[in-house]
Design an enzyme around this catalytic site. Structure first.
Site, mmCIF file in Angstrom:
data_model
loop_
_atom_site.group_PDB
_atom_site.id
_atom_site.type_symbol
_atom_site.label_atom_id
_atom_site.label_comp_id
_atom_site.label_asym_id
_atom_site.label_seq_id
_atom_site.Cartn_x
_atom_site.Cartn_y
_atom_site.Cartn_z
ATOM 1 N N SER A 74 1.188 -42.568 76.615
ATOM 2 C CA SER A 74 0.021 -42.064 77.360
ATOM 3 C C SER A 74 0.490 -41.771 78.777
ATOM 4 O O SER A 74 1.530 -42.287 79.210
ATOM 5 C CB SER A 74 -1.065 -43.152 77.396
ATOM 6 O OG SER A 74 -2.068 -42.848 78.341
ATOM 7 N N TYR A 126 -3.977 -51.942 78.260
ATOM 8 C CA TYR A 126 -3.576 -50.613 77.772
ATOM 9 C C TYR A 126 -2.376 -50.105 78.580
ATOM 10 O O TYR A 126 -1.373 -49.645 78.019
ATOM 11 C CB TYR A 126 -4.766 -49.654 77.894
ATOM 12 C CG TYR A 126 -4.576 -48.300 77.248
ATOM 13 C CD1 TYR A 126 -4.771 -48.126 75.882
ATOM 14 C CD2 TYR A 126 -4.222 -47.186 78.002
ATOM 15 C CE1 TYR A 126 -4.623 -46.880 75.284
ATOM 16 C CE2 TYR A 126 -4.066 -45.939 77.426
ATOM 17 C CZ TYR A 126 -4.269 -45.783 76.061
ATOM 18 O OH TYR A 126 -4.115 -44.542 75.475
#
Ligand code: NAD
Length: 268
Positions: free
Chosen positions: A144, A157
């Site tokens: 990401s 995350y």
């Protein structure tokens, strides 16, 4: 169409929907057999397998494993080995929860680290030695932008995705000298998407839409304006195209990278 992945077998985790399904379809289009995986009911699995076959996969098989459970991952990798794979491993499955660090529970921390980071260790540990023997292998980890920069309220995350980028670079170094230009070598790379239109972003879109008087499009525009200079979301198929391109044997010298697909987010 160039079927350069004919005879190759790919496992794409989380390929019953979203980015994983798009990656599976792109690899299928290049001729790969696809190991389909994810948390899904029978109907969703059938639909995903049909879409992947229509995209060009000569064969598909569903592999069932909850990625929070290392023993289930082991069993999946055993079954995959018997099916003849993988030449290509795409660690795509992931989850997201937003909360401030102080408000996070231990359970949410453990869950996000298990699915977004540890699962990739468990699959890579098993897949890379066989790739090495064959002189061809591709590991593509869907990280990401949050593997490259942080945002508030995403501690587990961001920690998992930074960890995934780091682990991928280590693996890239360990396997860099395997194979040849002719065989395609063994490469390990991350793709780092920004805002991409899938189910995972829906809670954040909904929260921002509420701030914008309930207008979903205005919610998306507001999220983009904050971080993504192109002011355009990505379509999952665009991530699929990049993954398929990385799998071409000519990509033998592209390894250890973390490639943003983020409309300039991490250029700032
Ligand atoms: P998605 O929610 O549509 O897909 C997530 C997939 O992960 C599903 O197929 C689901 O079955 C699988 N999964 C979740 N928990 C699992 C578990 N415990 N065991 C097995 N499978 C599990 O979201 P997506 O956007 O397609 O996400 C794919 C990847 O892309 C994720 O790693 C995500 O972090 C990453 N990503 C997405 C975006 C975005 O904007 N959509 C941006 C950056 C990174």
């Amino acid at each position: 169409m160039d079927r350069y992945l004919e005879g190759k077998t790919a496992l794409v985790t989380g390929s019953v929907q979203g980015i994983g399904l798009a990656v599976a379809k792109a690899l299928a289009g290049a001729g790969a057999r696809i190991g389909v995986h994810g948390l899904a009911d029978a109907e969703q699995v059938i639909r995903a397998e049909q879409e992947i076959k229509t995209a060009g996969a000569p064969e598909t098989q569903f592999f069932d494993a909850d990625l929070r459970d290392p023993a289930a991952i082991e069993a999946m990798m055993d079954a995959l080995g018997e099916w003849g794979g993988p030449d290509i491993l795409v660690n795509n499955a992931g989850i997201q929860q937003t909360a401030s660090l102080a408000d996070l529970t231990v359970e949410i921390w453990d869950w996000i680290i298990a699915v977004n980071l540890s699962a990739a260790f468990h699959t890579m540990r098993r897949a890379l030695p066989a790739m090495s023997t064959r002189g061809y292998g591709r590991v593509i980890n869907i990280a990401s932008v949050h593997g490259l920069v942080a945002s508030a309220n995403k501690a587990p995350y961001v920690a998992a995705k930074f960890g995934l980028v780091g682990m991928s670079k280590v693996a890239a170094l360990e396997y860099a000298a395997i194979g040849s230009r002719a065989t395609g070598g063994v490469t390990v790379n991350c793709i780092c998407p920004g805002w991409t239109e899938t189910a995972i972003i829906e809670p954040q879109v909904a929260a921002r839409a509420t701030e914008q008087g309930g207008d979903r499009e205005a919610g998306i525009a507001s999220l983009l304006a904050e971080k993504q200079p192109s002011l355009r979301t990505s379509d999952p198929a665009e991530i699929g195209m990049l993954a398929a391109w990385l799998c071409h044997p000519r990509g033998h010298n592209i390894t250890g990278t973390a490639i943003p697909v983020d409309g300039g987010w991490t250029a700032q």
